[in-house]
Write a protein that holds these residues in place. Structure first.
Motif, PDB file in Angstrom:
ATOM      1  N   UNK A   1      99.068  53.266 -14.531  1.00  0.00           N
ATOM      2  CA  UNK A   1      99.816  52.208 -15.266  1.00  0.00           C
ATOM      3  C   UNK A   1      99.697  51.109 -15.155  1.00  0.00           C
ATOM      4  N   UNK A   2      99.386  50.622 -13.953  1.00  0.00           N
ATOM      5  CA  UNK A   2      99.602  48.741 -14.474  1.00  0.00           C
ATOM      6  C   UNK A   2      98.502  48.875 -14.383  1.00  0.00           C
ATOM      7  N   UNK A   3      96.588  49.436 -13.762  1.00  0.00           N
ATOM      8  CA  UNK A   3      95.413  49.159 -13.905  1.00  0.00           C
ATOM      9  C   UNK A   3      95.604  48.448 -15.420  1.00  0.00           C
ATOM     10  N   UNK A   4      95.427  50.158 -15.783  1.00  0.00           N
ATOM     11  CA  UNK A   4      95.543  50.301 -16.993  1.00  0.00           C
ATOM     12  C   UNK A   4      95.638  49.382 -17.942  1.00  0.00           C
ATOM     13  N   UNK A   5      96.768  48.473 -18.287  1.00  0.00           N
ATOM     14  CA  UNK A   5      97.638  47.038 -18.431  1.00  0.00           C
ATOM     15  C   UNK A   5      96.889  46.459 -18.295  1.00  0.00           C
ATOM     16  N   UNK A   6      96.400  46.471 -17.143  1.00  0.00           N
ATOM     17  CA  UNK A   6      96.429  45.033 -16.588  1.00  0.00           C
ATOM     18  C   UNK A   6      94.523  44.891 -16.719  1.00  0.00           C
ATOM     19  N   UNK A   7      94.251  45.617 -17.535  1.00  0.00           N
ATOM     20  CA  UNK A   7      93.022  46.075 -17.382  1.00  0.00           C
ATOM     21  C   UNK A   7      92.568  45.323 -19.515  1.00  0.00           C
ATOM     22  N   UNK A   8      93.945  45.883 -20.869  1.00  0.00           N
ATOM     23  CA  UNK A   8      93.900  45.418 -21.469  1.00  0.00           C
ATOM     24  C   UNK A   8      94.607  43.787 -21.616  1.00  0.00           C
ATOM     25  N   UNK A   9      95.251  43.546 -20.366  1.00  0.00           N
ATOM     26  CA  UNK A   9      95.334  42.338 -20.210  1.00  0.00           C
ATOM     27  C   UNK A   9      93.904  41.747 -20.216  1.00  0.00           C
ATOM     28  N   UNK A  10      93.535  41.339 -19.046  1.00  0.00           N
ATOM     29  CA  UNK A  10      92.080  40.709 -19.210  1.00  0.00           C
ATOM     30  C   UNK A  10      90.443  41.177 -19.666  1.00  0.00           C
ATOM     31  N   UNK A  11      90.700  42.082 -21.036  1.00  0.00           N
ATOM     32  CA  UNK A  11      90.226  42.120 -22.149  1.00  0.00           C
ATOM     33  C   UNK A  11      88.972  42.556 -21.609  1.00  0.00           C
ATOM     34  N   UNK A  12      88.866  43.474 -21.033  1.00  0.00           N
ATOM     35  CA  UNK A  12      87.484  44.152 -20.625  1.00  0.00           C
ATOM     36  C   UNK A  12      87.030  44.911 -21.814  1.00  0.00           C
TER      37      UNK A  12
ATOM     38  N   UNK B   1     102.525  40.627 -19.247  1.00  0.00           N
ATOM     39  CA  UNK B   1     102.910  39.495 -19.073  1.00  0.00           C
ATOM     40  C   UNK B   1     102.144  37.285 -18.845  1.00  0.00           C
ATOM     41  N   UNK B   2     101.106  37.780 -20.005  1.00  0.00           N
ATOM     42  CA  UNK B   2     101.122  36.121 -20.300  1.00  0.00           C
ATOM     43  C   UNK B   2     101.685  35.748 -21.362  1.00  0.00           C
ATOM     44  N   UNK B   3     102.362  36.597 -22.148  1.00  0.00           N
ATOM     45  CA  UNK B   3     103.076  36.045 -23.199  1.00  0.00           C
ATOM     46  C   UNK B   3     104.850  35.512 -22.462  1.00  0.00           C
ATOM     47  N   UNK B   4     105.094  34.399 -23.613  1.00  0.00           N
ATOM     48  CA  UNK B   4     105.976  33.538 -23.292  1.00  0.00           C
ATOM     49  C   UNK B   4     107.231  34.758 -23.082  1.00  0.00           C
ATOM     50  N   UNK B   5     108.482  34.728 -22.205  1.00  0.00           N
ATOM     51  CA  UNK B   5     109.501  36.087 -22.110  1.00  0.00           C
ATOM     52  C   UNK B   5     109.792  36.518 -23.558  1.00  0.00           C
ATOM     53  N   UNK B   6     110.469  34.875 -24.456  1.00  0.00           N
ATOM     54  CA  UNK B   6     111.136  35.222 -25.857  1.00  0.00           C
ATOM     55  C   UNK B   6     109.861  35.032 -26.768  1.00  0.00           C
ATOM     56  N   UNK B   7     109.038  35.290 -26.050  1.00  0.00           N
ATOM     57  CA  UNK B   7     108.010  36.209 -26.982  1.00  0.00           C
ATOM     58  C   UNK B   7     108.180  37.547 -26.744  1.00  0.00           C
TER      59      UNK B   7
ATOM     60  N   UNK C   1     101.543  34.728 -14.626  1.00  0.00           N
ATOM     61  CA  UNK C   1     101.036  35.277 -15.345  1.00  0.00           C
ATOM     62  C   UNK C   1     100.484  36.371 -14.238  1.00  0.00           C
ATOM     63  N   UNK C   2     100.046  37.177 -15.003  1.00  0.00           N
ATOM     64  CA  UNK C   2      99.262  38.643 -14.872  1.00  0.00           C
ATOM     65  C   UNK C   2      98.103  38.242 -14.023  1.00  0.00           C
ATOM     66  N   UNK C   3      97.700  37.019 -13.917  1.00  0.00           N
ATOM     67  CA  UNK C   3      96.807  36.737 -12.898  1.00  0.00           C
ATOM     68  C   UNK C   3      97.673  36.631 -11.529  1.00  0.00           C
ATOM     69  N   UNK C   4      98.372  35.424 -11.452  1.00  0.00           N
ATOM     70  CA  UNK C   4      99.126  35.352 -10.725  1.00  0.00           C
ATOM     71  C   UNK C   4      99.425  36.244 -10.352  1.00  0.00           C
ATOM     72  N   UNK C   5     100.272  37.567 -10.935  1.00  0.00           N
ATOM     73  CA  UNK C   5     101.346  38.049  -9.346  1.00  0.00           C
ATOM     74  C   UNK C   5     100.126  39.484  -9.605  1.00  0.00           C
ATOM     75  N   UNK C   6      99.145  39.429 -10.511  1.00  0.00           N
ATOM     76  CA  UNK C   6      97.466  40.499  -9.262  1.00  0.00           C
ATOM     77  C   UNK C   6      97.078  40.098  -8.367  1.00  0.00           C
ATOM     78  N   UNK C   7      96.775  38.622  -8.404  1.00  0.00           N
ATOM     79  CA  UNK C   7      95.471  38.342  -6.918  1.00  0.00           C
ATOM     80  C   UNK C   7      96.974  37.766  -5.867  1.00  0.00           C
TER      81      UNK C   7
END
Lengths: 404, 116
Positions: A199-210, A306-312, A133-139
């Protein structure tokens, strides 16, 4: 308490994720060739990065847009094609250098030539992106990256002249090899102000629903996390200056950098360096591959997460798969990792205006930022540093190539 | 009109070409630096290997790289326009560096840490 924990985790992950192959190589080269003299470039790059990272987080928190989607929406698709193509090609080059760093770490430990490790390194990164997931990758990667603190310990144990270190925060002219000095300064700036990170940081912020309540946390995390990260890069430069410069060793190959911790830590230093290089580059490779996928998916309006299933999010998944395969192929062909690294960092600096100028225009647009638009200090600092990097790049890259 | 648009690029190209050439003295200094750097790398690796601070595989490969780089320097010195006296001096220094690199590489190859 929750906010404080968030800030602490953000700072720790920023520190652990700061060093990657570019900052390691350029800082080591700078220290070996010019002593402390290029510390100013690391400081300028870090200051600029603090402002830019804070801005990309603020954009995401306030507008709920990622940098790529806001840029496409604000400037239209034809314009967005330029940063899209530049980011993708540069991303591929940077990814190759990060994967090259991972492979070199394996080579140092096992003795097996680095190109053979490319499929394993890229396959490992792909598996983690596919399953994680995004959290695993980032942290996860960033926390492991805390091993790079070993350079601060080494710098401390070597007892540098702190007044000389402090004096080098101010820029000074080189006493020899002007073109090389300019080229390394440009490479340091390119390694520090990496557009993929934004790009990574802003996408991460949206993934984390800031949301807007995250703006102060974002500010503190960016300022402290990146500052401590910059200290890591300065520590590499200091250790390199104290280990290589007195011996007259210039860094022309990554194999030479592997000796950097040995005078302080002996055999453990050799393996700590290999570990730090491998982990830092692997974390950065994950981020770069994801960034290319984010930019492409957001640019074309595909489903992405990154949190979505690959097929989605199939096309998003396909992009990072192809990018990783492309990066691995470059390494597999045996390209010199240090040469790819320096080239990609210098090109990053030369292309900075393409990535940063539209970003600054966005950050001053109240339709996106409402009452959180940029202040004049941020605008001036970023414009000044990006302008300096651009001018240095167009002058020193051809000079360095002509000078061999 | 077209020429007017091109002049900044032409001026930039001219500046780069004008500044890009190196004088013979600068070339000699560059060769000296490169040779000394690789000789010192070989010494550093040799000492580290003797103390058991680096694996033998790493020492072998880095010493092989050192010899390759010194061979490249030899070729460059032979072909570049340099003053003859300087060329001779550089080649002598290069021969000494290569001899050192080869003796270290042989010692690592034979696994003999008491090389001295």
């Amino acid at each position: 308490v929750k906010k404080i924990l968030e800030i602490a985790l953000g700072i720790v992950t920023s520190i652990g994720g700061f060093l990657e192959v570019g900052s390691l190589a350029t800082s080591a080269q700078a220290g070996a060739a010019f002593g402390y003299q290029l510390i100013w470039a690391v400081v300028l790059g870090t200051v600029c990065l603090i402002f830019l990272v804070e801005m990309s987080g603020r954009l995401a928190a306030v507008s709920k847009h990622t940098l790529a989607s806001a840029m496409r929406e604000r400037f239209g698709y034809p314009f967005f094609t330029v940063p899209l193509v530049a980011m993708t090609l540069l991303g591929l080059l940077v990814l190759a250098s990060e994967l090259g760093g991972v492979c070199l770490a394996f080579q140092l430990v096992t003795g097996v030539p680095f190109p053979w490790w490319a499929p394993l390194a890229a396959g490992g990164a792909w598996l983690l992106l596919w399953k994680g997931t995004f959290g695993v990758i980032e942290k996860g990667a960033s926390l492991l990256g805390l091993i790079t603190v070993v350079f601060v310990i080494a710098a401390w144990k070597l007892h540098p002249s702190w007044p000389s270190v402090a004096a080098s925060v101010l820029p000074s002219l080189p006493t020899h090899e002007n073109a090389r000095y300019g080229f390394i300064a440009v490479s340091i700036l390119g390694a520090s102000i990496a557009p993929y990170l934004l790009y990574f940081y802003s996408s991460g912020a949206v993934e984390d629903r800031w949301n807007e309540s995250d703006v102060p946390v974002n500010r503190v995390t960016a300022a402290l996390g990146m500052s401590f990260g910059g200290i890591l890069a300065i520590a590499v430069l200091i250790v390199s200056a104290l280990v290589f410069l007195p011996r007259g060793i210039r860094i022309d190959r990554f194999d030479q950098v592997a000796l950097i911790l040995i005078p302080v830590m002996g055999r453990a230093g050799f393996f700590l360096f290999a570990g730090a290089l491998g982990i830092a580059c692997f974390g950065a490779a994950l981020e770069v591959a994801l960034s290319v996928a984010y930019v492409m998916a957001q640019g074309f309006g595909w489903r992405w997460s990154e949190d979505a299933r690959p097929r989605d999010a199939a096309r998003f998944t396909l992009v990072y798969t192809v990018t990783l395969a492309g990066g691995a192929l470059i390494v597999l062909l045996g390209a010199d990792p240090l040469a790819i690294t320096l080239l990609s960092m210098a090109l990053t600096a030369a292309l900075l205006p393409i990535a940063i100028v539209p970003f600054l225009l966005l950050m001053n647009d109240p339709r996106y930022l409402r009452d959180h638009c940029n202040g004049w200090i941020g605008n001036i600092v970023v414009c000044g540093i990006v302008g300096l990097a651009f001018v240095l790049a167009i002058v020193s890259i051809p000079l360095e190539i002509l000078g061999g | 009109m077209r020429l007017r648009r091109c002049w900044p690029f032409a001026a930039w190209a001219l500046l780069v070409v004008a500044c890009g050439g190196k004088s013979p003295a600068e070339r000699v200094a560059e060769h000296d630096r490169t040779r000394a750097s690789w000789e010192q790398t070989a010494r550093f690796v040799g000492t580290a290997w003797e103390r058991g601070a680096v694996p033998a595989a790493y020492a072998r490969r880095t010493l092989a790289t050192t010899l390759e780089e010194l061979a490249k320097e030899d070729r460059a010195i032979a072909t570049e326009p340099l003053p003859e006296a300087e060329r001779l001096r550089l080649r002598r220094a290069l021969d000494r560096s290569r001899a050192l690199g080869q003796s270290l590489a042989s010692a690592v190859g034979a696994g003999s840490r008491s090389r001295k």
